[in-house]
Design a protein around this motif. Sequence first.
Motif, PDB file in Angstrom:
ATOM      1  N   GLN A  69      -7.229   6.545  -2.656  1.00 19.72           N
ATOM      2  CA  GLN A  69      -7.415   7.719  -3.521  1.00 19.72           C
ATOM      3  C   GLN A  69      -8.899   7.998  -3.631  1.00 19.72           C
ATOM      4  N   GLU A  70      -9.448   8.594  -2.573  1.00 16.75           N
ATOM      5  CA  GLU A  70     -10.864   8.935  -2.550  1.00 16.75           C
ATOM      6  C   GLU A  70     -11.112  10.270  -3.237  1.00 16.75           C
ATOM      7  N   GLY A  71     -10.108  11.138  -3.187  1.00 15.30           N
ATOM      8  CA  GLY A  71     -10.303  12.514  -3.595  1.00 15.30           C
ATOM      9  C   GLY A  71     -10.618  13.359  -2.370  1.00 15.30           C
ATOM     10  N   GLY A  72     -10.472  14.669  -2.508  1.00 10.61           N
ATOM     11  CA  GLY A  72     -10.766  15.541  -1.371  1.00 10.61           C
ATOM     12  C   GLY A  72      -9.749  15.380  -0.267  1.00 10.61           C
ATOM     13  N   ILE A  73     -10.224  15.118   0.955  1.00  9.93           N
ATOM     14  CA  ILE A  73      -9.324  15.074   2.109  1.00  9.93           C
ATOM     15  C   ILE A  73      -8.518  13.786   2.192  1.00  9.93           C
ATOM     16  N   VAL A  74      -8.857  12.771   1.404  1.00 14.99           N
ATOM     17  CA  VAL A  74      -8.095  11.519   1.408  1.00 14.99           C
ATOM     18  C   VAL A  74      -7.611  11.238  -0.005  1.00 14.99           C
ATOM     19  N   ARG A  75      -6.371  11.566  -0.257  1.00 11.29           N
ATOM     20  CA  ARG A  75      -5.764  11.279  -1.548  1.00 11.29           C
ATOM     21  C   ARG A  75      -4.251  11.225  -1.354  1.00 11.29           C
ATOM     22  N   ILE A  78       0.855  -1.183   0.000  1.00  7.96           N
ATOM     23  CA  ILE A  78       0.000   0.000   0.000  1.00  7.96           C
ATOM     24  C   ILE A  78       0.894   1.237   0.000  1.00  7.96           C
ATOM     25  N   LEU A  79       0.568   2.182  -0.859  1.00  9.66           N
ATOM     26  CA  LEU A  79       1.293   3.442  -0.933  1.00  9.66           C
ATOM     27  C   LEU A  79       0.596   4.474  -0.071  1.00  9.66           C
ATOM     28  N   MET A  80       1.344   5.039   0.853  1.00  3.63           N
ATOM     29  CA  MET A  80       0.844   6.126   1.680  1.00  3.63           C
ATOM     30  C   MET A  80       1.495   7.432   1.212  1.00  3.63           C
ATOM     31  N   GLY A  81       1.182   8.521   1.876  1.00  3.13           N
ATOM     32  CA  GLY A  81       1.698   9.815   1.448  1.00  3.13           C
ATOM     33  C   GLY A  81       3.213   9.881   1.399  1.00  3.13           C
ATOM     34  N   ASP A  82       3.872   9.170   2.323  1.00  3.74           N
ATOM     35  CA  ASP A  82       5.328   9.230   2.365  1.00  3.74           C
ATOM     36  C   ASP A  82       5.993   8.502   1.197  1.00  3.74           C
ATOM     37  N   ASN A  83       5.207   7.716   0.467  1.00  4.78           N
ATOM     38  CA  ASN A  83       5.753   6.976  -0.677  1.00  4.78           C
ATOM     39  C   ASN A  83       5.712   7.768  -1.981  1.00  4.78           C
ATOM     40  N   ILE A  84       5.050   8.891  -1.988  1.00  2.00           N
ATOM     41  CA  ILE A  84       4.811   9.617  -3.235  1.00  2.00           C
ATOM     42  C   ILE A  84       5.966  10.580  -3.531  1.00  2.00           C
ATOM     43  N   PRO A  85       6.681  10.377  -4.640  1.00  2.00           N
ATOM     44  CA  PRO A  85       7.798  11.256  -5.004  1.00  2.00           C
ATOM     45  C   PRO A  85       7.294  12.554  -5.628  1.00  2.00           C
ATOM     46  N   SER A  86       8.213  13.385  -6.049  1.00  2.00           N
ATOM     47  CA  SER A  86       7.846  14.705  -6.564  1.00  2.00           C
ATOM     48  C   SER A  86       7.297  14.670  -7.977  1.00  2.00           C
ATOM     49  N   THR A  87       7.549  13.605  -8.723  1.00  2.00           N
ATOM     50  CA  THR A  87       7.058  13.529 -10.099  1.00  2.00           C
ATOM     51  C   THR A  87       6.283  12.231 -10.331  1.00  2.00           C
ATOM     52  N   LEU A  88       5.334  12.302 -11.245  1.00  2.00           N
ATOM     53  CA  LEU A  88       4.559  11.106 -11.578  1.00  2.00           C
ATOM     54  C   LEU A  88       5.417  10.072 -12.292  1.00  2.00           C
ATOM     55  N   SER A  89       6.397  10.502 -13.061  1.00  2.00           N
ATOM     56  CA  SER A  89       7.272   9.549 -13.756  1.00  2.00           C
ATOM     57  C   SER A  89       8.076   8.726 -12.753  1.00  2.00           C
ATOM     58  N   GLN A  90       8.515   9.364 -11.674  1.00  2.00           N
ATOM     59  CA  GLN A  90       9.244   8.619 -10.647  1.00  2.00           C
ATOM     60  C   GLN A  90       8.318   7.662  -9.911  1.00  2.00           C
ATOM     61  N   LEU A  91       7.080   8.084  -9.668  1.00  2.00           N
ATOM     62  CA  LEU A  91       6.105   7.200  -9.027  1.00  2.00           C
ATOM     63  C   LEU A  91       5.850   5.972  -9.886  1.00  2.00           C
ATOM     64  N   THR A  92       5.744   6.170 -11.180  1.00  2.00           N
ATOM     65  CA  THR A  92       5.537   5.047 -12.103  1.00  2.00           C
ATOM     66  C   THR A  92       6.703   4.067 -12.027  1.00  2.00           C
ATOM     67  N   ALA A  93       7.915   4.581 -11.974  1.00  2.00           N
ATOM     68  CA  ALA A  93       9.097   3.718 -11.861  1.00  2.00           C
ATOM     69  C   ALA A  93       9.102   2.985 -10.522  1.00  2.00           C
ATOM     70  N   ASP A  94       8.687   3.681  -9.471  1.00  2.00           N
ATOM     71  CA  ASP A  94       8.675   3.070  -8.143  1.00  2.00           C
ATOM     72  C   ASP A  94       7.673   1.922  -8.062  1.00  2.00           C
ATOM     73  N   THR A  95       6.480   2.103  -8.607  1.00  2.00           N
ATOM     74  CA  THR A  95       5.479   1.036  -8.545  1.00  2.00           C
ATOM     75  C   THR A  95       5.898  -0.162  -9.384  1.00  2.00           C
ATOM     76  N   ALA A  96       6.518   0.095 -10.530  1.00  2.00           N
ATOM     77  CA  ALA A  96       6.981  -1.002 -11.385  1.00  2.00           C
ATOM     78  C   ALA A  96       8.033  -1.841 -10.680  1.00  2.00           C
ATOM     79  N   ALA A  97       8.868  -1.209  -9.877  1.00  2.00           N
ATOM     80  CA  ALA A  97       9.958  -1.905  -9.198  1.00  2.00           C
ATOM     81  C   ALA A  97       9.478  -2.807  -8.066  1.00  2.00           C
ATOM     82  N   LEU A  98       8.234  -2.663  -7.661  1.00  2.00           N
ATOM     83  CA  LEU A  98       7.715  -3.479  -6.562  1.00  2.00           C
ATOM     84  C   LEU A  98       7.465  -4.923  -6.957  1.00  2.00           C
TER      85      LEU A  98
END
Length: 396
Positions: free
Chosen positions: A128-134, A94-114
């Motif tokens: 990813q509910e949107g609003g206060i939970v995302r 599960i990805l939480m807020g601390d797992n999210i890098p500064s760019t979407l391209s890096q996030l894509t690479a990170d998820t692929a590496a799992l």
Amino acid sequence: MTSARRVPAFAVVLAVSFTLVGCTATSPSAVVPAPTFTPRVAPVQVDPVAQYASDRLSTMSLRQKVLSMLMVHIPGVSPADRISSDFADVGGFILMGDNIPSTLSQLTADTAALSDESGLPVLVATDQEGGIVRRVPTDDAASALELRDRDPQATFDAFAQRGALLESVGVSVNFGIVADVASDQSSFIYERSFGGTGADAGARVAEAVEGESPILSTLKHFPGHGAAAGDSHSSIPTTALSFDDWKSSHAVPFEDGIAAGAPLVMFGHLEFTAVDQEPATFSARWHEILRDDLGFDGVSITDDMGMLERSGVAEYSNQVTNAVRAIEAGNTMLLYVGAVDASGIVTAVSHAIDEGDLDEAVIDKAALKLLEMRRGLSGETGRFVHCLADCVSIAG
């Protein structure tokens, strides 16, 4: 002198003929076997995903099967770099807020590496509910609070946008559809709920499920957080709501979401005392209701198991005991956002099996369902084929 009696020539010929015929008939080398016929076996259709999962399950140790039932959180950006050997065989992250890098391209690479295997990717989930939970901050699609007063079609559009974003960065499971009915604005779940009635929330839940496909939708928090006052992050919310009242109201969004095709349902740490004194997470009765009454045959996953430990209830303070109880109740997968003793859970499950308190078939059933879900994400599912009853291999 007495003359010999003459035997007619034709009689001699007949005698010789009969003798020859008799010899031929009894000669083993001349026996012609009766033809045999093999009954025709009707071809059966083989699902390559199910076949793969079954074959894979047969190669797994008990440890691997139990670990495949865990979804865990690895803190920090690029979590794949810090996966320990204890988590090598877990079924999801599960990805939480601390797992999210500064760019979407890096996030894509990170998820692929799992995922180590392209043919059997792990489940990558987020809230990813949107609003206060995302977790992915670039999501500006409408939240449940904004959607509850709009036409249900707006929910489809919002979650289609949300699902496309998640798919683009390699997230496969969204814990993003709150199926809780909440009419009381003081409820902590109110801002995350799609409606104050079962019908209003249900219509929007169904649209959300259809909209975010092919992301695997999750309905939460079964059997319905809106019915029980309190916050399950720090307590065990409890309600005396009757089963009939639940069925006519809080069950509706779950029924509608299941009918729309949601493949996962998240169990809340909630007590509905009129149905079972146990929290739903530990309740075999609530699992029966979900599967038998609501017709759900997908993956049931717990809410964060650490919440039970932090509930203040001494009985729920032991992590490994909680894990065994959750599996016994019928959960397919256990979610851990905080620290988790994976080896301790494996040992506890093994001990429960040895003591006869848990049937290993329960583990096999859950592991098989998860293998099928993960294989379905691989893009290497093969095709349905027709084969005879003894067919054991298929195009993969």
